[in-house]
Design a protein around this motif. Structure first.
Motif, PDB file in Angstrom:
ATOM      1  N   ILE A 144     -12.464  10.607 -14.322  1.00 20.85           N
ATOM      2  CA  ILE A 144     -11.447  10.220 -15.215  1.00 20.85           C
ATOM      3  C   ILE A 144     -11.102   8.780 -14.575  1.00 20.85           C
ATOM      4  CG2 ILE A 144      -8.911  10.421 -16.051  1.00 20.85           C
ATOM      5  CD1 ILE A 144      -9.138  13.277 -15.763  1.00 20.85           C
ATOM      6  N   MET A 145     -11.060   7.933 -15.491  1.00 28.07           N
ATOM      7  CA  MET A 145     -10.457   6.518 -15.157  1.00 28.07           C
ATOM      8  C   MET A 145      -9.060   6.363 -15.537  1.00 28.07           C
ATOM      9  SD  MET A 145     -10.942   3.324 -14.012  1.00 28.07           S
ATOM     10  CE  MET A 145     -12.497   3.219 -13.693  1.00 28.07           C
ATOM     11  N   PHE A 146      -8.210   5.999 -14.775  1.00 30.64           N
ATOM     12  CA  PHE A 146      -6.717   6.001 -14.659  1.00 30.64           C
ATOM     13  C   PHE A 146      -6.357   4.585 -14.810  1.00 30.64           C
ATOM     14  CE2 PHE A 146      -7.465  10.068 -12.965  1.00 30.64           C
ATOM     15  CZ  PHE A 146      -6.467  10.801 -13.752  1.00 30.64           C
ATOM     16  N   GLU A 147      -5.490   4.052 -15.698  1.00 30.21           N
ATOM     17  CA  GLU A 147      -4.774   3.020 -15.384  1.00 30.21           C
ATOM     18  C   GLU A 147      -3.561   3.137 -14.489  1.00 30.21           C
ATOM     19  OE1 GLU A 147      -1.650   1.204 -18.551  1.00 30.21           O
ATOM     20  OE2 GLU A 147      -3.243  -0.106 -18.760  1.00 30.21           O
ATOM     21  N   THR A 148      -3.155   2.393 -13.750  1.00 28.96           N
ATOM     22  CA  THR A 148      -2.155   2.597 -12.520  1.00 28.96           C
ATOM     23  C   THR A 148      -1.101   1.272 -12.788  1.00 28.96           C
ATOM     24  OG1 THR A 148      -3.164   1.709 -10.666  1.00 28.96           O
ATOM     25  CG2 THR A 148      -3.747   4.048 -11.020  1.00 28.96           C
ATOM     26  N   VAL A 149       0.275   1.862 -12.544  1.00 28.16           N
ATOM     27  CA  VAL A 149       1.344   0.748 -12.407  1.00 28.16           C
ATOM     28  C   VAL A 149       2.435   1.428 -11.801  1.00 28.16           C
ATOM     29  CG1 VAL A 149       2.958  -0.417 -14.008  1.00 28.16           C
ATOM     30  CG2 VAL A 149       0.681   0.163 -15.021  1.00 28.16           C
ATOM     31  N   CYS A 150       3.013   0.422 -11.025  1.00 25.51           N
ATOM     32  CA  CYS A 150       4.360   0.936 -10.214  1.00 25.51           C
ATOM     33  C   CYS A 150       5.245  -0.060 -10.836  1.00 25.51           C
ATOM     34  CB  CYS A 150       3.909   1.024  -8.751  1.00 25.51           C
ATOM     35  SG  CYS A 150       5.415   1.451  -7.823  1.00 25.51           S
ATOM     36  N   ARG A 151       6.314   0.326 -11.167  1.00 29.57           N
ATOM     37  CA  ARG A 151       7.556  -0.682 -11.603  1.00 29.57           C
ATOM     38  C   ARG A 151       8.802  -0.097 -10.507  1.00 29.57           C
ATOM     39  NH1 ARG A 151       5.324   1.896 -15.937  1.00 29.57           N
ATOM     40  NH2 ARG A 151       4.294   0.174 -17.420  1.00 29.57           N
ATOM     41  N   ARG A 152       9.710  -1.128 -10.391  1.00 30.86           N
ATOM     42  CA  ARG A 152      11.047  -1.174 -10.106  1.00 30.86           C
ATOM     43  C   ARG A 152      11.847  -0.595 -11.033  1.00 30.86           C
ATOM     44  NH1 ARG A 152      11.926  -6.104  -9.655  1.00 30.86           N
ATOM     45  NH2 ARG A 152      11.077  -6.264  -7.326  1.00 30.86           N
ATOM     46  N   MET A 203       0.937  -1.156  -0.234  1.00 30.73           N
ATOM     47  CA  MET A 203      -0.382  -0.024   0.100  1.00 30.73           C
ATOM     48  C   MET A 203       0.867   1.300  -0.115  1.00 30.73           C
ATOM     49  SD  MET A 203      -3.079  -0.980  -0.525  1.00 30.73           S
ATOM     50  CE  MET A 203      -4.124   0.555  -0.105  1.00 30.73           C
ATOM     51  N   LEU A 204       2.139   0.953   0.486  1.00 32.64           N
ATOM     52  CA  LEU A 204       2.836   2.322   0.368  1.00 32.64           C
ATOM     53  C   LEU A 204       3.184   2.749  -1.113  1.00 32.64           C
ATOM     54  CD1 LEU A 204       4.612   4.495   2.124  1.00 32.64           C
ATOM     55  CD2 LEU A 204       6.335   2.699   2.396  1.00 32.64           C
ATOM     56  N   CYS A 205       3.700   1.559  -1.835  1.00 30.27           N
ATOM     57  CA  CYS A 205       4.077   1.638  -3.049  1.00 30.27           C
ATOM     58  C   CYS A 205       2.728   2.061  -3.879  1.00 30.27           C
ATOM     59  CB  CYS A 205       4.482   0.337  -3.912  1.00 30.27           C
ATOM     60  SG  CYS A 205       5.660  -0.430  -3.104  1.00 30.27           S
ATOM     61  N   ALA A 206       1.475   1.747  -3.630  1.00 32.41           N
ATOM     62  CA  ALA A 206       0.342   2.026  -4.150  1.00 32.41           C
ATOM     63  C   ALA A 206      -0.010   3.613  -3.936  1.00 32.41           C
ATOM     64  CB  ALA A 206      -0.865   1.379  -3.778  1.00 32.41           C
ATOM     65  N   SER A 207       0.467   4.353  -2.774  1.00 30.28           N
ATOM     66  CA  SER A 207       0.244   5.435  -2.438  1.00 30.28           C
ATOM     67  C   SER A 207       0.704   6.477  -3.288  1.00 30.28           C
ATOM     68  CB  SER A 207       0.775   5.816  -0.936  1.00 30.28           C
ATOM     69  OG  SER A 207       2.298   5.727  -0.799  1.00 30.28           O
ATOM     70  N   LEU A 208       1.581   6.177  -4.137  1.00 28.97           N
ATOM     71  CA  LEU A 208       2.128   7.035  -5.247  1.00 28.97           C
ATOM     72  C   LEU A 208       1.226   7.396  -6.350  1.00 28.97           C
ATOM     73  CD1 LEU A 208       5.507   5.384  -5.788  1.00 28.97           C
ATOM     74  CD2 LEU A 208       5.086   7.302  -4.576  1.00 28.97           C
ATOM     75  N   PHE A 209      -0.127   6.684  -6.432  1.00 23.80           N
ATOM     76  CA  PHE A 209      -1.044   6.810  -7.474  1.00 23.80           C
ATOM     77  C   PHE A 209      -1.734   8.108  -7.076  1.00 23.80           C
ATOM     78  CE2 PHE A 209      -0.748   2.015  -7.969  1.00 23.80           C
ATOM     79  CZ  PHE A 209       0.473   2.151  -9.052  1.00 23.80           C
ATOM     80  N   ASP A 246      -0.175  -3.049 -10.073  1.00 25.14           N
ATOM     81  CA  ASP A 246      -0.912  -2.357 -11.186  1.00 25.14           C
ATOM     82  C   ASP A 246      -2.562  -2.183 -10.638  1.00 25.14           C
ATOM     83  OD1 ASP A 246      -1.975  -4.863 -11.557  1.00 25.14           O
ATOM     84  OD2 ASP A 246      -0.945  -5.089 -13.507  1.00 25.14           O
ATOM     85  N   GLY A 247      -3.221  -1.588 -11.466  1.00 26.09           N
ATOM     86  CA  GLY A 247      -4.515  -1.607 -11.181  1.00 26.09           C
ATOM     87  C   GLY A 247      -5.303  -0.398 -11.967  1.00 26.09           C
ATOM     88  N   ALA A 248      -6.316   0.110 -11.373  1.00 24.71           N
ATOM     89  CA  ALA A 248      -7.050   1.120 -12.079  1.00 24.71           C
ATOM     90  C   ALA A 248      -7.678   2.086 -10.964  1.00 24.71           C
ATOM     91  CB  ALA A 248      -8.176   0.669 -12.953  1.00 24.71           C
ATOM     92  N   LEU A 269      -6.104  -2.746  -7.012  1.00 29.54           N
ATOM     93  CA  LEU A 269      -4.827  -3.145  -6.922  1.00 29.54           C
ATOM     94  C   LEU A 269      -4.619  -4.444  -7.179  1.00 29.54           C
ATOM     95  CD1 LEU A 269      -4.162  -0.920  -3.777  1.00 29.54           C
ATOM     96  CD2 LEU A 269      -3.507  -0.183  -6.233  1.00 29.54           C
ATOM     97  N   ASN A 270      -3.208  -4.832  -8.056  1.00 33.37           N
ATOM     98  CA  ASN A 270      -3.052  -6.248  -8.161  1.00 33.37           C
ATOM     99  C   ASN A 270      -1.585  -6.067  -7.608  1.00 33.37           C
ATOM    100  OD1 ASN A 270      -5.458  -7.353  -9.345  1.00 33.37           O
ATOM    101  ND2 ASN A 270      -4.584  -5.760 -10.936  1.00 33.37           N
ATOM    102  N   PHE A 271      -1.144  -6.664  -6.623  1.00 37.78           N
ATOM    103  CA  PHE A 271       0.253  -6.866  -6.146  1.00 37.78           C
ATOM    104  C   PHE A 271       0.891  -7.967  -6.773  1.00 37.78           C
ATOM    105  CE2 PHE A 271      -2.497  -5.094  -2.997  1.00 37.78           C
ATOM    106  CZ  PHE A 271      -1.722  -3.673  -2.840  1.00 37.78           C
ATOM    107  N   ARG A 272       1.853  -7.468  -7.686  1.00 30.05           N
ATOM    108  CA  ARG A 272       2.357  -8.552  -8.737  1.00 30.05           C
ATOM    109  C   ARG A 272       3.942  -9.007  -8.136  1.00 30.05           C
ATOM    110  NH1 ARG A 272      -1.633  -9.765 -11.818  1.00 30.05           N
ATOM    111  NH2 ARG A 272      -2.322  -7.923 -12.774  1.00 30.05           N
ATOM    112  N   GLN A 273       4.711  -8.139  -7.349  1.00 29.70           N
ATOM    113  CA  GLN A 273       5.774  -8.689  -7.102  1.00 29.70           C
ATOM    114  C   GLN A 273       6.118  -7.629  -5.806  1.00 29.70           C
ATOM    115  OE1 GLN A 273       9.321  -8.695  -9.805  1.00 29.70           O
ATOM    116  NE2 GLN A 273       8.420  -9.510 -11.328  1.00 29.70           N
ATOM    117  N   VAL A 274       7.284  -8.027  -5.137  1.00 26.67           N
ATOM    118  CA  VAL A 274       7.579  -7.213  -3.769  1.00 26.67           C
ATOM    119  C   VAL A 274       8.552  -6.128  -4.240  1.00 26.67           C
ATOM    120  CG1 VAL A 274       7.058  -9.003  -2.156  1.00 26.67           C
ATOM    121  CG2 VAL A 274       9.554  -8.758  -2.903  1.00 26.67           C
ATOM    122  N   ALA A 275       8.607  -4.974  -3.453  1.00 20.93           N
ATOM    123  CA  ALA A 275       9.515  -3.882  -3.598  1.00 20.93           C
ATOM    124  C   ALA A 275      10.320  -4.020  -2.262  1.00 20.93           C
ATOM    125  CB  ALA A 275       8.912  -2.494  -4.041  1.00 20.93           C
ATOM    126  N   LEU A 276      11.787  -3.924  -2.677  1.00 17.32           N
ATOM    127  CA  LEU A 276      12.364  -3.850  -1.203  1.00 17.32           C
ATOM    128  C   LEU A 276      12.880  -2.375  -0.877  1.00 17.32           C
ATOM    129  CD1 LEU A 276      14.763  -6.729  -2.161  1.00 17.32           C
ATOM    130  CD2 LEU A 276      12.670  -6.631  -0.662  1.00 17.32           C
TER     131      LEU A 276
END
Length: 158
Positions: free
Chosen positions: A131-139, A81-87, A148-150, A105-112
């Protein structure tokens, strides 16, 4: 929250990495396919500890190197959820007064801890003031998708 915010075309964000800096305090009308990217240098231990205190998430894999190691990780794991807070940080910065309505939200991999991240929101559909947004957080290091999610937000004005 630390990080740089960029506005770019969807292809430019993923292709040549040409991204255009933008003043986040003077939004313009968004259009379908437009992306906004925030590069985050990596969350520090004190930030994760503050998050744990604020949310009550006391899972030791987030704050203890030994607990993370026991779980098979080389460093403490960032709360998803901390990563997702960037959205919402991107949407709220880009569109002052926006009201966040939903997030999947879909949690795909961990971030360290300390890993640099890139969060991206892309306009998928505009309907009135929503507005509908696609959301993605990458390493940042390997562009692996972490979350990722919406998201759906209501804008003060468009």
């Amino acid at each position: 929250m630390a990080g740089s915010l960029y506005r770019c075309s969807h292809l430019a964000c993923r292709g040549s990495q040409k991204i255009i800096a933008r003043n986040i305090h003077s939004p313009t009308s968004p259009h379908d396919g437009e992306s906004f990217v925030r590069k985050h240098p990596g969350f520090q231990a004190a930030e994760v500890e503050a998050w744990a205190t604020l949310t009550g998430d006391t899972n030791p894999i987030h704050t203890s190197t030994s607990a993370a190691s026991d779980a098979g990780f080389s460093a403490p794991v960032l709360p998803g959820m901390l990563c997702a807070s960037l959205f919402p940080a991107i949407i709220g910065s880009q569109f002052p007064g926006a009201l966040y309505l939903t997030q999947t939200l879909n949690f795909r991999q961990v971030a360290l801890l300390h890993e640099a991240l890139e969060a991206e929101v892309t306009v998928k559909k505009i309907s009135g003031k929503r507005i509908m947004f696609e959301t993605v957080c990458r390493r940042s290091s390997d562009q692996a998708v972490l979350v990722d999610g919406a998201a759906l937000a209501r804008m003060r004005s468009l």
